[in-house]
Design a protein around this motif. Structure first.
Motif, short mmCIF file in Angstrom:
data_model
loop_
_atom_site.label_atom_id
_atom_site.label_comp_id
_atom_site.label_asym_id
_atom_site.label_seq_id
_atom_site.Cartn_x
_atom_site.Cartn_y
_atom_site.Cartn_z
N PHE A 79 1.54 5.96 0.91
CA PHE A 79 0.90 4.23 0.73
C PHE A 79 1.74 3.89 -1.09
CE2 PHE A 79 -1.16 8.22 0.07
CZ PHE A 79 -1.89 8.11 -0.94
N HIS A 80 2.08 5.64 -1.00
CA HIS A 80 2.28 5.30 -3.09
C HIS A 80 3.10 3.77 -3.07
CE1 HIS A 80 4.39 6.35 -6.30
NE2 HIS A 80 2.72 7.28 -7.05
N PRO A 81 2.84 3.49 -4.75
CA PRO A 81 3.92 1.64 -4.42
C PRO A 81 5.26 2.24 -4.36
CG PRO A 81 1.98 2.77 -5.96
CD PRO A 81 1.66 3.06 -5.54
N PHE A 82 5.50 3.37 -4.88
CA PHE A 82 6.63 2.88 -5.46
C PHE A 82 7.16 4.81 -4.23
CE2 PHE A 82 4.26 3.44 -9.27
CZ PHE A 82 4.15 1.54 -9.44
N GLY A 83 7.00 4.38 -3.76
CA GLY A 83 6.91 5.14 -2.41
C GLY A 83 8.58 4.66 -1.82
N ARG A 84 8.73 5.46 -0.42
CA ARG A 84 9.51 5.04 0.65
C ARG A 84 9.02 5.08 2.13
NH1 ARG A 84 15.64 3.79 0.33
NH2 ARG A 84 16.24 3.86 2.40
N PRO A 85 8.33 3.65 2.31
CA PRO A 85 8.11 4.01 3.33
C PRO A 85 8.85 4.02 4.97
CG PRO A 85 8.21 1.79 3.37
CD PRO A 85 8.66 2.65 2.34
N SER A 86 8.34 4.78 5.53
CA SER A 86 9.19 5.26 7.04
C SER A 86 8.67 4.45 8.34
CB SER A 86 8.96 6.34 7.46
OG SER A 86 7.25 6.77 7.36
N GLN A 136 4.95 -6.11 -9.35
CA GLN A 136 4.92 -5.21 -7.50
C GLN A 136 5.25 -5.69 -6.32
OE1 GLN A 136 4.51 -2.04 -8.72
NE2 GLN A 136 4.75 -1.37 -6.26
N ILE A 137 4.65 -6.56 -6.31
CA ILE A 137 4.50 -6.91 -4.99
C ILE A 137 6.05 -7.48 -4.86
CG2 ILE A 137 3.73 -9.16 -3.33
CD1 ILE A 137 1.21 -8.86 -4.39
N PRO A 138 7.16 -8.23 -5.48
CA PRO A 138 8.22 -8.71 -5.23
C PRO A 138 9.21 -7.53 -5.16
CG PRO A 138 7.80 -10.16 -7.21
CD PRO A 138 6.50 -8.52 -6.77
N HIS A 139 9.08 -6.81 -5.71
CA HIS A 139 9.77 -5.42 -5.57
C HIS A 139 9.74 -4.75 -4.36
CE1 HIS A 139 10.69 -1.11 -6.73
NE2 HIS A 139 9.88 -0.70 -6.01
N GLU A 140 7.76 -4.34 -3.88
CA GLU A 140 7.52 -3.97 -2.82
C GLU A 140 8.18 -4.75 -1.66
OE1 GLU A 140 3.78 -3.62 -1.89
OE2 GLU A 140 3.76 -2.36 -4.11
N GLU A 141 8.01 -5.97 -1.92
CA GLU A 141 8.82 -6.66 -0.78
C GLU A 141 10.42 -7.15 -0.10
OE1 GLU A 141 7.09 -11.28 -1.36
OE2 GLU A 141 5.42 -10.57 -0.12
N ARG A 142 11.20 -6.88 -1.53
CA ARG A 142 12.21 -6.74 -1.65
C ARG A 142 13.02 -5.18 -0.63
NH1 ARG A 142 12.39 -8.70 -6.38
NH2 ARG A 142 12.14 -6.49 -8.01
N LEU A 143 12.26 -4.29 -1.05
CA LEU A 143 12.14 -3.01 -0.58
C LEU A 143 12.21 -3.09 1.42
CD1 LEU A 143 12.99 0.10 -0.74
CD2 LEU A 143 10.69 0.53 -0.79
N LEU A 144 11.17 -3.35 1.33
CA LEU A 144 10.62 -3.41 2.99
C LEU A 144 11.57 -4.55 3.40
CD1 LEU A 144 6.79 -4.34 3.08
CD2 LEU A 144 7.98 -2.18 3.60
N ALA A 145 11.99 -5.65 2.84
CA ALA A 145 13.54 -6.43 3.45
C ALA A 145 14.62 -5.26 4.26
CB ALA A 145 13.50 -7.79 2.31
N ARG A 146 14.40 -4.74 2.82
CA ARG A 146 15.57 -4.21 3.49
C ARG A 146 16.08 -2.80 4.24
NH1 ARG A 146 16.19 -2.59 -1.71
NH2 ARG A 146 15.43 -0.91 -2.02
N LEU A 147 14.27 -2.19 4.30
CA LEU A 147 14.24 -1.36 4.85
C LEU A 147 14.25 -1.50 6.99
CD1 LEU A 147 11.77 1.23 2.82
CD2 LEU A 147 14.56 1.56 3.20
N PHE A 148 13.12 -2.52 7.09
CA PHE A 148 12.84 -3.30 8.13
C PHE A 148 13.30 -4.81 8.25
CE2 PHE A 148 9.88 -0.77 6.64
CZ PHE A 148 9.86 0.69 6.71
N GLY A 149 14.42 -5.36 7.93
CA GLY A 149 14.54 -6.41 8.56
C GLY A 149 13.92 -7.62 8.90
#
Length: 163
Positions: A79-86, A136-149
Protein backbone atom coordinates in the motif's frame (compact mmCIF):
# COMPACT_ATOMS: atom_id res chain seq x y z
CA UNK A 1 28.76 9.64 -8.35
CA UNK A 2 27.53 12.33 -10.75
CA UNK A 3 24.20 12.27 -12.58
CA UNK A 4 25.95 11.15 -15.77
CA UNK A 5 27.36 8.12 -13.94
CA UNK A 6 24.04 6.99 -12.44
CA UNK A 7 22.96 3.71 -14.03
CA UNK A 8 19.66 4.09 -15.95
CA UNK A 9 17.93 1.55 -13.70
CA UNK A 10 18.72 3.71 -10.65
CA UNK A 11 18.18 7.13 -12.22
CA UNK A 12 15.11 8.96 -10.95
CA UNK A 13 12.23 8.99 -13.38
CA UNK A 14 11.80 12.52 -14.77
CA UNK A 15 8.10 12.51 -13.85
CA UNK A 16 8.42 10.79 -10.48
CA UNK A 17 6.93 12.73 -7.57
CA UNK A 18 8.94 13.98 -4.69
CA UNK A 19 9.18 11.08 -2.30
CA UNK A 20 6.90 12.72 0.22
CA UNK A 21 4.18 10.36 1.46
CA UNK A 22 0.67 11.70 0.79
CA UNK A 23 -0.24 11.74 4.52
CA UNK A 24 2.70 14.11 5.04
CA UNK A 25 1.18 16.49 2.49
CA UNK A 26 -2.10 16.39 4.42
CA UNK A 27 -0.33 17.13 7.71
CA UNK A 28 1.70 19.91 6.09
CA UNK A 29 -1.46 21.51 4.68
CA UNK A 30 -3.15 21.30 8.09
CA UNK A 31 -0.11 22.95 9.68
CA UNK A 32 -0.09 25.67 7.01
CA UNK A 33 -3.78 26.30 7.70
CA UNK A 34 -3.05 26.55 11.41
CA UNK A 35 -0.20 28.97 10.71
CA UNK A 36 -2.34 31.10 8.40
CA UNK A 37 -5.15 31.16 10.94
CA UNK A 38 -2.72 32.10 13.70
CA UNK A 39 -1.16 34.93 11.68
CA UNK A 40 -4.25 36.32 9.97
CA UNK A 41 -6.97 35.49 12.55
CA UNK A 42 -9.60 34.84 9.89
CA UNK A 43 -13.21 34.95 11.05
CA UNK A 44 -14.94 31.66 11.63
CA UNK A 45 -17.11 30.32 8.81
CA UNK A 46 -18.76 27.83 11.15
CA UNK A 47 -19.55 28.16 14.82
CA UNK A 48 -20.35 25.64 17.53
CA UNK A 49 -22.42 23.41 17.39
CA UNK A 50 -22.07 23.29 13.58
CA UNK A 51 -18.36 22.59 13.94
CA UNK A 52 -19.25 19.19 15.36
CA UNK A 53 -20.32 18.25 11.84
CA UNK A 54 -16.59 17.90 11.12
CA UNK A 55 -16.56 14.68 13.11
CA UNK A 56 -18.56 12.87 10.39
CA UNK A 57 -16.13 13.29 7.46
CA UNK A 58 -13.21 12.70 9.82
CA UNK A 59 -14.68 9.40 11.00
CA UNK A 60 -15.65 8.44 7.43
CA UNK A 61 -12.07 9.09 6.31
CA UNK A 62 -10.68 6.91 9.10
CA UNK A 63 -13.04 4.04 8.27
CA UNK A 64 -12.32 4.35 4.54
CA UNK A 65 -8.55 4.15 4.99
CA UNK A 66 -8.87 1.05 7.19
CA UNK A 67 -11.20 -0.60 4.66
CA UNK A 68 -8.80 0.27 1.84
CA UNK A 69 -5.77 -1.09 3.69
CA UNK A 70 -7.59 -4.35 4.41
CA UNK A 71 -8.01 -4.91 0.66
CA UNK A 72 -4.30 -4.35 0.03
CA UNK A 73 -3.48 -6.82 2.78
CA UNK A 74 -6.02 -9.28 1.38
CA UNK A 75 -4.26 -9.19 -2.00
CA UNK A 76 -0.82 -9.29 -0.31
CA UNK A 77 0.42 -6.23 -2.14
CA UNK A 78 2.02 -3.02 -0.98
CA UNK A 79 0.00 0.00 0.00
CA UNK A 80 3.12 2.17 0.09
CA UNK A 81 2.67 4.98 -2.49
CA UNK A 82 6.25 4.52 -3.73
CA UNK A 83 6.25 0.73 -3.62
CA UNK A 84 5.91 -1.71 -6.48
CA UNK A 85 2.48 -3.39 -6.31
CA UNK A 86 2.25 -7.09 -7.05
CA UNK A 87 -1.52 -7.04 -7.62
CA UNK A 88 -4.12 -4.59 -8.87
CA UNK A 89 -6.72 -4.03 -6.15
CA UNK A 90 -10.16 -3.45 -7.70
CA UNK A 91 -12.61 -4.59 -5.02
CA UNK A 92 -14.09 -3.03 -1.90
CA UNK A 93 -13.79 0.77 -1.98
CA UNK A 94 -11.74 0.43 -5.19
CA UNK A 95 -14.96 -0.39 -7.04
CA UNK A 96 -16.07 3.22 -6.52
CA UNK A 97 -12.80 5.20 -6.59
CA UNK A 98 -9.28 4.39 -7.75
CA UNK A 99 -7.87 6.39 -4.83
CA UNK A 100 -9.87 5.71 -1.66
CA UNK A 101 -6.90 6.41 0.59
CA UNK A 102 -6.50 9.88 -0.93
CA UNK A 103 -10.26 10.36 -0.62
CA UNK A 104 -9.90 9.42 3.07
CA UNK A 105 -7.16 12.03 3.59
CA UNK A 106 -9.32 14.62 1.83
CA UNK A 107 -12.23 13.70 4.11
CA UNK A 108 -9.96 14.05 7.15
CA UNK A 109 -8.89 17.53 6.01
CA UNK A 110 -12.52 18.46 5.34
CA UNK A 111 -13.51 17.20 8.78
CA UNK A 112 -10.74 19.25 10.37
CA UNK A 113 -11.85 22.31 8.40
CA UNK A 114 -15.43 21.98 9.59
CA UNK A 115 -14.37 21.23 13.15
CA UNK A 116 -12.15 24.33 13.33
CA UNK A 117 -14.51 26.37 11.16
CA UNK A 118 -11.90 28.84 9.84
CA UNK A 119 -11.24 29.69 6.18
CA UNK A 120 -7.58 28.59 5.90
CA UNK A 121 -8.57 25.06 6.86
CA UNK A 122 -11.18 24.95 4.09
CA UNK A 123 -8.40 25.64 1.57
CA UNK A 124 -6.49 22.52 2.58
CA UNK A 125 -8.77 19.83 1.03
CA UNK A 126 -8.79 21.31 -2.51
CA UNK A 127 -5.05 21.99 -2.22
CA UNK A 128 -4.50 18.33 -1.29
CA UNK A 129 -6.56 17.14 -4.28
CA UNK A 130 -4.59 19.46 -6.57
CA UNK A 131 -1.25 18.19 -5.23
CA UNK A 132 -2.28 14.54 -5.58
CA UNK A 133 -3.65 15.11 -9.11
CA UNK A 134 -0.48 16.79 -10.30
CA UNK A 135 2.21 14.77 -8.53
CA UNK A 136 1.41 11.45 -6.88
CA UNK A 137 -1.50 10.03 -8.86
CA UNK A 138 -0.01 10.47 -12.36
CA UNK A 139 3.16 8.68 -11.18
CA UNK A 140 1.14 5.81 -9.70
CA UNK A 141 -1.04 5.53 -12.80
CA UNK A 142 2.01 5.31 -15.11
CA UNK A 143 3.43 2.55 -12.91
CA UNK A 144 0.13 0.63 -12.87
CA UNK A 145 -0.19 0.94 -16.65
CA UNK A 146 3.33 -0.43 -17.07
CA UNK A 147 2.80 -3.30 -14.59
CA UNK A 148 -0.77 -4.34 -15.36
CA UNK A 149 -1.36 -3.20 -18.96
CA UNK A 150 -4.86 -3.91 -20.24
CA UNK A 151 -6.15 -4.97 -16.81
CA UNK A 152 -5.26 -1.47 -15.54
CA UNK A 153 -6.71 0.25 -18.63
CA UNK A 154 -10.01 -1.60 -18.26
CA UNK A 155 -10.14 -0.66 -14.56
CA UNK A 156 -9.19 2.96 -15.31
CA UNK A 157 -12.02 3.25 -17.85
CA UNK A 158 -14.52 1.67 -15.45
CA UNK A 159 -13.71 3.51 -12.16
CA UNK A 160 -13.24 7.23 -11.62
CA UNK A 161 -10.04 8.66 -10.15
CA UNK A 162 -11.83 10.28 -7.20
CA UNK A 163 -15.61 9.85 -6.87
Amino acid sequence: MSTEETPPSEAPHPHAPLRIPPPAYAVLLALLAWGAQTVFACPALLAYPWTLAGLAPGAAGAMLVLWSLSHFRGRRTTFHPFGRPSALVVDGPYRVTRNPMYVSLTLALLGLAAFVGALPYFLAPPAFVLIMNTTQIPHEERLLARLFGEEWEAYRRRVRRWL
